[in-house]
Design a protein around this motif. Structure first.
Motif, PDB file in Angstrom:
ATOM      1  N   MET A 141      89.204  28.519  67.365  1.00  0.00           N
ATOM      2  CA  MET A 141      89.151  29.980  67.303  1.00  0.00           C
ATOM      3  C   MET A 141      90.527  30.609  67.528  1.00  0.00           C
ATOM      4  O   MET A 141      90.872  31.623  66.923  1.00  0.00           O
ATOM      5  N   VAL A 142      91.298  30.000  68.433  1.00  0.00           N
ATOM      6  CA  VAL A 142      92.574  30.577  68.853  1.00  0.00           C
ATOM      7  C   VAL A 142      93.671  29.533  68.663  1.00  0.00           C
ATOM      8  O   VAL A 142      94.136  28.933  69.625  1.00  0.00           O
ATOM      9  N   PRO A 143      94.087  29.286  67.421  1.00  0.00           N
ATOM     10  CA  PRO A 143      95.043  28.209  67.146  1.00  0.00           C
ATOM     11  C   PRO A 143      96.477  28.598  67.479  1.00  0.00           C
ATOM     12  O   PRO A 143      97.329  28.737  66.613  1.00  0.00           O
ATOM     13  N   VAL A 144      96.752  28.787  68.773  1.00  0.00           N
ATOM     14  CA  VAL A 144      98.096  29.156  69.213  1.00  0.00           C
ATOM     15  C   VAL A 144      98.512  28.266  70.370  1.00  0.00           C
ATOM     16  O   VAL A 144      97.699  27.576  70.971  1.00  0.00           O
ATOM     17  N   SER A 145      99.807  28.303  70.696  1.00  0.00           N
ATOM     18  CA  SER A 145     100.288  27.548  71.841  1.00  0.00           C
ATOM     19  C   SER A 145      99.698  28.106  73.130  1.00  0.00           C
ATOM     20  O   SER A 145      99.324  29.267  73.206  1.00  0.00           O
ATOM     21  N   VAL A 202      84.553  29.344  77.379  1.00  0.00           N
ATOM     22  CA  VAL A 202      83.774  29.180  76.154  1.00  0.00           C
ATOM     23  C   VAL A 202      82.393  29.819  76.312  1.00  0.00           C
ATOM     24  O   VAL A 202      81.854  30.400  75.357  1.00  0.00           O
ATOM     25  N   MET A 203      81.818  29.758  77.504  1.00  0.00           N
ATOM     26  CA  MET A 203      80.517  30.404  77.730  1.00  0.00           C
ATOM     27  C   MET A 203      80.652  31.921  77.755  1.00  0.00           C
ATOM     28  O   MET A 203      79.817  32.640  77.174  1.00  0.00           O
ATOM     29  N   VAL A 204      81.692  32.433  78.406  1.00  0.00           N
ATOM     30  CA  VAL A 204      81.883  33.879  78.476  1.00  0.00           C
ATOM     31  C   VAL A 204      82.086  34.463  77.079  1.00  0.00           C
ATOM     32  O   VAL A 204      81.512  35.503  76.728  1.00  0.00           O
ATOM     33  N   LEU A 205      82.894  33.770  76.242  1.00  0.00           N
ATOM     34  CA  LEU A 205      83.151  34.280  74.897  1.00  0.00           C
ATOM     35  C   LEU A 205      81.898  34.280  74.032  1.00  0.00           C
ATOM     36  O   LEU A 205      81.760  35.122  73.145  1.00  0.00           O
ATOM     37  N   PRO A 215      80.221  37.321  70.398  1.00  0.00           N
ATOM     38  CA  PRO A 215      79.389  36.359  69.664  1.00  0.00           C
ATOM     39  C   PRO A 215      79.622  36.360  68.166  1.00  0.00           C
ATOM     40  O   PRO A 215      79.338  35.372  67.492  1.00  0.00           O
ATOM     41  N   GLY A 216      80.163  37.449  67.619  1.00  0.00           N
ATOM     42  CA  GLY A 216      80.332  37.542  66.179  1.00  0.00           C
ATOM     43  C   GLY A 216      81.608  36.928  65.642  1.00  0.00           C
ATOM     44  O   GLY A 216      81.763  36.820  64.423  1.00  0.00           O
ATOM     45  N   ARG A 217      82.530  36.537  66.515  1.00  0.00           N
ATOM     46  CA  ARG A 217      83.809  35.999  66.050  1.00  0.00           C
ATOM     47  C   ARG A 217      83.592  34.648  65.357  1.00  0.00           C
ATOM     48  O   ARG A 217      82.763  33.844  65.777  1.00  0.00           O
ATOM     49  N   LYS A 218      84.376  34.420  64.306  1.00  0.00           N
ATOM     50  CA  LYS A 218      84.270  33.158  63.566  1.00  0.00           C
ATOM     51  C   LYS A 218      84.620  31.977  64.450  1.00  0.00           C
ATOM     52  O   LYS A 218      85.642  31.962  65.131  1.00  0.00           O
TER      53      LYS A 218
END
Length: 536
Positions: free
Chosen positions: A82-86, A451-454, A459-462
């Motif tokens: 979901m968050v492909p960053v450093s 991961v649970m909080v998100l 909930p709609g994020r890819k």
């Protein structure tokens, strides 16, 4: 509100896009990077430590540690895709639970990676010393470990100067020079560039796998059932005990051997098609490594046994302690075979005992060639976390500087190298691993919470990769991390709150007032003039 600063995922992605590192790594390279970071630490370096804590029961310890890592890896995979960053767990926590806890996670990751690199460097040094001994070149005792220094420190702080400590003072050393040298070389390689580092690592991983495959092929046929008894000399272990022995105590130490998969996620910002490749790299590297761990550990135990060494009156000896070093030296001096738990190069020792001395030296050579790849990945992960924290304004902007030629965060790489070299010079491998684990377990727990909080707040994020049965998997990761942390020795348990207190002081005295989120500069644009882009 100190918990009110949350950096949105959109802002995180925008910042990375504006000032991101070059995307050069494929799924195959990520898997090799993960295998390079994982395989080697536990098998080449910590086998003796685990055997001293659990005896043959360390097989169960590998399973326990591997299970906790597996559930944590599933949580990591969702967030990394979901968050492909450093930034790894630091970035994820920033987006979910806010800046203060993100700072604490980032601070814990600094402990994990820098101290972890030191631990592996010490393990490499042990193998180099053994390899050179085999060809008649001996590194002076005073420069190959710090056992004598630690013994003198213990006596200075009131420890009884018993026979074991006296022996350590006599035969031990005062610094580990080879470990300092290898950290210096790895630091230089990381400054030169990530792509070059990945290419070198790919070759070293192949050498390492070949050596471990040969070890398995030679030891499995000579297994003896008697060497697995007693299977649990110290039992399962008590998480509330300060001794850190038993299956759980060994699992808490062995957990260090699996942290390479976390370093894979820190490379997300430098990965092509990260939504697909990061989860593949994480899970594939963990699966390959777990299989190797169980096979190699079984071969070592079954070939020569793995019973712990005790004090003269039958008491527990902590692996890596000056007393342990003294006891082992006394056993060898008596003419008895060196126990597996005493060997600083366990796999080489096993092959020598079962009459494969040449293969033993080749395995030792493979460790000398390959363990630097583990040091490299530990420091790689450390510098990328540091880089991201500086990019967010929580650390001095100078640390996020990109080298004009090599396009790497060279300043923070050099700072990390110096700190890791100091720790490697004076501390034993087991203590370094346990200290590193304290930071690791806290960071992994925060990922599982995030991961649970998100799932609830966004909930709609890819989600290119979704953690299966998240409300079972994530709580298992949290419980596992807490249980392993409580199973660490007392001194390792105290490292995390002590390190955390230092981090809190820095946050409230420096970082909080300079945070880009706090200043409203979290859109990835305002800091461009201070930190040049890393892309080509």
């Amino acid at each position: 509100m100190i918990f009110g600063r949350v950096k949105s995922l959109d802002a995180i992605l925008a910042t990375a896009e504006k000032k991101g590192l070059s995307r050069t790594l494929s799924a195959f390279q990520l898997t090799l990077l993960g295998v390079g970071a994982v395989i080697g630490t536990g098998i080449f370096v910590l086998t003796s430590e685990a055997a001293q804590k659990a005896g043959p029961g360390m097989l169960l310890s590998f399973v326990v540690a591997g299970f906790v890592c597996a559930v944590a890896a599933l949580c990591y995979s969702e967030l990394a895709s979901m968050v492909p960053v450093s930034g790894s767990a630091y970035t994820y926590t920033y987006a979910v639970t806010g800046e203060l806890l993100a700072w604490m996670v980032g601070w814990a990751l600094i402990l994990e990676y820098a101290v972890g690199a030191s631990a592996v460097a010490v393990g490499w040094s042990n193998h180099l010393a053994g390899l050179l001994d085999g060809i008649g070149f001996h590194i002076p005792n005073g420069l190959r470990n710090a056992d004598a220094l630690m013994a003198h420190v213990q006596v200075a702080f009131g420890a009884t100067p018993n026979a074991d400590l006296q022996t350590a003072m006599t035969v031990g050393g005062f610094m580990n020079l080879p470990a300092v040298i290898i950290i210096g070389l790895v630091t230089w390689l990381l400054v030169v560039g990530t792509t070059e580092s990945a290419r070198v690592n790919a070759v070293l991983v192949l050498i390492k796998i070949a050596a471990l495959t040969a070890f398995i092929a030679l030891t499995i046929p000579v297994l003896k059932a008697d060497n697995f008894h007693p299977f649990l000399p110290y039992g399962v272990g008590n998480p509330l005990s300060s001794s850190g022995v038993g299956v759980l105590g060994a699992a808490a130490s062995i957990f260090f051997a699996y942290v390479g998969f976390d370093a894979v996620s820190t490379a997300a910002e430098e990965t092509k098609n990260p939504q697909r490749n990061v989860p593949i790299g994480l899970i594939a590297s963990l699966g390959i490594c777990t299989l190797f761990y169980l096979l190699v550990a079984s071969g070592a135990i079954g070939a020569i046994g793995a019973n712990p060494v005790t004090t003269a009156d039958g008491g527990v000896l902590a692996p890596g302690s000056a007393e342990m070093a003294g006891r082992c030296a006394a056993i060898v001096a008596s003419g008895a075979m060196e126990p597996l738990v005493c060997s600083k190069e366990a796999l080489v020792h096993v092959l020598q005992v079962i009459n494969w001395p040449i293969m033993g030296r080749l395995v030792g050579l493979a460790a000398v060639l390959a363990l630097p790849s583990v040091v490299l990945m530990m420091m790689f992960g450390q510098t990328r976390v540091f880089f991201t924290m500086a990019r967010d304004g929580l650390l001095p902007a100078r640390l996020a500087s990109i080298h004009p030629k090599f396009r790497t965060p060279h300043v923070v790489t050099i700072v990390t190298g110096i700190a890791a070299a100091v720790a490697a010079a004076i501390l034993p491998v087991g203590k370094l691993a346990d200290y590193s684990n304290a930071g690791t377990l806290f960071a992994f727990m925060m990922v599982a919470i995030s991961v649970m909080v998100l799932r609830k707040t966004d909930p709609g994020r890819k989600r290119p990769f979704r953690t299966p049965a998240v409300y079972i998997v994530a709580p298992l990761a949290i419980i596992g991390c807490i249980g392993l942390y409580l199973s660490l020795p007392l001194t390792a348990k105290l490292v995390l709150p002590g390190w955390g207190a230092i981090g809190l002081a820095i946050y409230f005295l420096y970082s909080r007032s300079r945070s880009h989120v706090g200043l409203g500069l979290d859109d990835g644009v305002a800091e461009d003039d201070r930190m040049p882009p890393a892309s080509h």
